[in-house]
Design an enzyme around this catalytic site. Structure first.
Site, PDB file in Angstrom:
ATOM      1  N   ASP A  58       0.830  -1.207   0.000  1.00  0.00           N
ATOM      2  CA  ASP A  58       0.000   0.000   0.000  1.00  0.00           C
ATOM      3  C   ASP A  58       0.866   1.260   0.000  1.00  0.00           C
ATOM      4  OD1 ASP A  58      -2.139  -1.742   0.133  1.00  0.00           O
ATOM      5  OD2 ASP A  58      -2.417  -1.499   2.282  1.00  0.00           O
ATOM      6  N   GLU A 177      -9.703  -2.076   3.170  1.00  0.00           N
ATOM      7  CA  GLU A 177      -9.458  -1.691   4.561  1.00  0.00           C
ATOM      8  C   GLU A 177     -10.592  -0.817   5.083  1.00  0.00           C
ATOM      9  OE1 GLU A 177      -4.574  -1.782   4.851  1.00  0.00           O
ATOM     10  OE2 GLU A 177      -5.584   0.150   4.617  1.00  0.00           O
TER      11      GLU A 177
END
Length: 290
Positions: A58, A177
């Site tokens: 990420d 997420e």
């Protein structure tokens, strides 16, 4: 707030659905997200981006986007800068991955701040107060919450660097997420802009690949690595389900009923992380005049 029996998949997907992976045009995605970073900086009157680099995919993808955005701004503003921040807690277990990420991103500047002294001091003070009250939590609870202190300390450092350098703090949360609330409230969930929003986890990996990262970087198993008692614990173990299941859900694909119930429960349990704090906002009543 809904409950798990009344909340439907469509309720969640109205906000969190992502475009199917097979329909993505990755060069266009890169251009669009780079332009988003540039425009957000200009709108804020800032010229620097700040992002913590962990060694995971990420921050790898977000970091490379940041560097491309800044490079595109330098013709008009030579002082434009991307500041990558290394934030180890003492010695990081996957330090080599973090260094490899930095080498791939090629940031203008890299700052390193060891958060361990600050985290340990804060944690020890809180644990000491609990001891004095005769209510010391279990060691597993203490370790878990120290992990949250780590995440919040890292964001505190990034905001101070940004404030001192006319910058904005970049976040790395994506829809997988976001929908599961898999972030620390006021920790890695705090930021000024989110260049990966609108993607699920598999799409972040494909974005990193399109940016030129090698498989040793974009295929690395995801881990928040916040707990000392369970170092390098994989995200999927903590979530109780594979990212592929969450990603399929976000793309509108069929998943097992048990997985859907698990996602709905996780979504409801973490709803407070995605919402503004509740506030006493009842109608104003004027005080008597005498």
């Amino acid at each position: 707030m809904s409950d798990n029996t009344t909340l439907s998949a469509a309720d969640i997907l109205r906000e969190w659905a992502v475009q199917p992976t097979e329909e993505r045009n990755w060069p266009q995605e890169i251009d669009r997200r780079v332009a988003f970073l540039q425009q957000t900086l200009r709108n804020a009157g800032r010229n620097r981006l700040v992002l913590g680099i962990s060694g995971g995919v990420d921050s790898l993808a977000a970091g490379r986007l940041c560097q491309l955005a800044i490079e595109g701004m330098k013709a008009d503003d030579p002082d434009a800068t991307f500041i990558a921040v290394r934030l180890p807690y003492g010695t990081q277990a996957d330090e080599s991955d973090a260094r490899a990420s930095i080498s791939f991103i090629r940031p203008d500047r890299t700052d390193t701040v060891d958060i361990r002294p600050a985290v340990d001091a804060l944690h020890a003070a809180v644990a000491g107060a609990a001891d004095e009250a005769g209510q010391r939590p279990a060691e597993a609870s203490l370790d878990f919450e120290r992990g949250n202190v780590k995440a919040r300390a890292r964001m505190t450092v990034q905001y101070e660097i940004a404030a001192l350098n006319n910058g904005l703090v970049v976040g790395t949360d994506h829809n997988a997420e976001g929908v599961t609330g898999f972030f620390t409230k006021w920790g890695d969930g705090a930021c000024d802009l989110l260049p990966l929003r609108g993607l699920n986890k598999r799409q972040v990996r494909l974005l990193a690949k399109a940016l030129g990262a090698g498989p040793e970087l974009y295929e690395k198993p995801a881990t928040a690595d916040l707990e000392d008692l369970r170092p390098q614990r994989c995200d999927e173990e903590a979530l109780g389900m594979p990212y592929d299941v969450i990603d399929d859900f976000l793309e509108g694909k069929d998943i097992a009923d048990t997985d859907l119930r698990r996602i709905k429960a996780q979504y409801l349990r973490t709803e407070h992380k995605r919402a503004d704090p509740p506030a006493a906002m009842g109608p104003f009543v004027a005080a008597p005049s005498n």
